[in-house]
Scaffold this active site. Structure first.
Site, short mmCIF file in Angstrom:
data_model
loop_
_atom_site.label_atom_id
_atom_site.label_comp_id
_atom_site.label_asym_id
_atom_site.label_seq_id
_atom_site.Cartn_x
_atom_site.Cartn_y
_atom_site.Cartn_z
N GLU A 83 -9.80 7.49 4.00
CA GLU A 83 -10.70 6.64 4.76
C GLU A 83 -10.02 5.29 4.90
O GLU A 83 -9.17 4.92 4.08
CB GLU A 83 -12.05 6.50 4.06
CG GLU A 83 -12.17 5.32 3.11
CD GLU A 83 -11.41 5.47 1.80
OE1 GLU A 83 -11.24 6.62 1.35
OE2 GLU A 83 -10.99 4.43 1.25
N LYS A 106 0.81 -1.23 0.00
CA LYS A 106 0.00 0.00 0.00
C LYS A 106 0.84 1.28 0.00
O LYS A 106 0.42 2.29 -0.53
CB LYS A 106 -0.95 0.01 1.20
CG LYS A 106 -2.11 -0.95 1.04
CD LYS A 106 -3.18 -0.68 2.10
CE LYS A 106 -4.42 -1.52 1.85
NZ LYS A 106 -4.19 -2.95 2.17
N SER A 161 1.49 -9.84 -1.26
CA SER A 161 1.16 -8.43 -1.03
C SER A 161 1.56 -7.89 0.33
O SER A 161 1.83 -6.70 0.48
CB SER A 161 -0.34 -8.22 -1.24
OG SER A 161 -1.10 -9.08 -0.42
C1 LIG Z 1 -5.06 -3.93 1.68
C2 LIG Z 1 -4.41 -5.20 1.34
C3 LIG Z 1 -4.85 -6.01 0.27
C4 LIG Z 1 -6.06 -5.68 -0.56
O1 LIG Z 1 -6.02 -4.48 -1.23
P1 LIG Z 1 -5.81 -4.41 -2.82
O2 LIG Z 1 -6.11 -3.01 -3.16
O3 LIG Z 1 -6.76 -5.39 -3.42
O4 LIG Z 1 -4.41 -4.79 -3.09
C5 LIG Z 1 -4.14 -7.15 -0.03
N1 LIG Z 1 -3.07 -7.53 0.71
C6 LIG Z 1 -2.63 -6.81 1.76
C7 LIG Z 1 -1.45 -7.28 2.53
C8 LIG Z 1 -3.28 -5.62 2.12
O5 LIG Z 1 -2.85 -4.91 3.16
#
Ligand SMILES: *Cc1c(COP(=O)(O)O)cnc(C)c1O
Length: 394
Positions: free
Chosen positions: A111, A89, A377
């Protein structure tokens, strides 16, 4: 077929800017300037430098040997879990804070649902010395105490949204109201590839550093810059958009988007938008979203807070409808199992969101020696309590 946004802000049938009249000047200012600003040498220099020195990029593209052996394919993990703050993020919030500065904004609003985007926003506001206000549903504030504490330590003001269901969509309404009331000095940092045009495209471009790096790293490791498949979990869809971006129009590369089936697609407790969603408007764009017959947004559910979202960004709605993307949904149970398996096979504790992407290999069969990149992610530290309860680890 082209899978990037068009001049009008659409991905096929999806996207656009469905916003109240009073928000028009704010969104229009951004729309008219974002591409020009992003292309300036100055901007790129600062952005790249912060990604390198502050976020810790490039993140490794790690060949997961034991995981690969188990499934008879070659799995590479793109290690976004190693970014500063523990997930992808921050790539976007770094980009947007620089954008806000170039537009002369002094005040940042955001938000947040689970608090991850709030933390990523508070982080970059502290970095730049800008005022930060985060709207968060009252119920989410109670559920996500550690992230509320993090935001406060980072100097942000967390304002509870007390209307409606007191969760993400109410926080979003409050943030939009704030932006309407503060049109000149405030930038609204949206945390995924959602919202009115140009947000989905802007966020996808900031996150596209992920696939830009994958191309270079894969070239080094495999002698070719494209894998057979790239896999990512989808909440709103920003980590997936980043991982897919430079492969969107390269049809040799299979694109696999993984959604949260929660307790099962047919249980009424899921967030599997592609399976259950219909066309509708949410957060200012036309996309697929989970809704009742009379158009009320359905409360989503997933064990992972980051996938607990009733829609997907318009890029993903288009990837789904056009057939360019393959969409798979994974239950809570299968995601948790896959998360634990990665711990045991590779010594990496993944975020539960990312565990959904790791879970597809049990059922989805690939050709022997297929090269598959999975976007990891985020890291699992934030999910420790959920892991503890689920596996009775206390
Ligand atoms: C917020 C988050 C997501 C989901 O958000 P996307 O906008 O779909 O990427 C996925 N993995 C992690 C670790 C997150 O913090």
């Amino acid at each position: 077929m082209n899978y990037n946004v068009d001049e009008k802000g659409y991905y096929g049938d999806f996207g656009g800017a469905y916003i109240p009249e009073m928000l028009y000047p704010n969104v229009e200012e951004l729309r008219q300037n974002y591409l020009r600003i992003m292309q300036e040498t100055d901007f790129q220099k600062e952005f790249q430098e912060l990604l390198r020195e502050y976020v810790g990029r490039p993140t490794p593209l790690y060949f997961a040997k034991r995981f690969s052996e188990k499934y008879g394919i070659k799995v590479y993990l793109k290690r976004e879990d190693l970014c500063h703050t523990g997930a992808h993020k921050v790539n976007n919030t770094i980009g947007q804070i620089l954008m806000a500065q170039k537009l002369g904004k002094k005040r940042i609003i955001a938000e947040t649902g689970a608090g991850q985007h709030g933390v990523a926003t508070a982080t970059v506001c502290a970095l730049m010395g800008l005022e930060c206000i985060v709207y968060m549903g009252e119920i989410d504030i109670a559920r996500q105490a550690p992230n509320v504490a993090r935001m406060k330590m980072l100097g942000a003001t967390v304002i509870p949204a007390t209307s409606g269901s007191k969760t993400l969509k109410d926080a979003t309404n409050e943030a939009i109201r704030d932006w309407i009331n503060n049109p000149t000095d405030t930038h609204y940092i949206i945390g995924s590839v959602v919202g009115p045009h140009p947000y989905p495209d802007m966020v996808a471009r900031f996150q596209s550093v992920i696939s830009q790096e994958i191309k270079l790293q894969l070239q080094e490791k495999e002698g070719r810059d494209s894998p057979d498949y790239v896999v990512a979990c989808v909440g709103g869809g920003s980590n997936a958009a980043g991982a897919f971006f430079h492969y969107l129009n390269d049809e040799k590369v299979g694109i696999i988007a993984v959604e949260a089936a929660g307790k099962g697609i047919d249980t009424g407790e899921s967030a599997a938008t592609s399976a259950l969603g219909r066309e509708g408007i949410i957060h200012g764009s036309k996309t697929l979203l989970m809704q009742t017959d009379d158009g009320q947004i359905t409360e989503p559910y997933s064990i992972s807070a980051g996938l607990d979202y009733p829609g997907v960004g318009p890029m993903h709605a288009h990837l789904f409808r056009s057939g360019r993307g393959e969409f798979i949904s994974i239950t809570d149970d299968d995601a948790m199992k896959a998360g634990l398996q990665l711990c045991e096979l590779e010594g990496i504790i993944p975020a539960i969101e990312s565990s959904h992407a790791l879970a597809i290999f049990e059922d989805r069969k690939f050709k022997k020696d297929d090269v598959v990149v999975v976007n990891l992610s985020g890291r699992g530290d934030k999910d420790l309590n959920t892991y503890i309860k689920y596996f009775d680890l206390a």
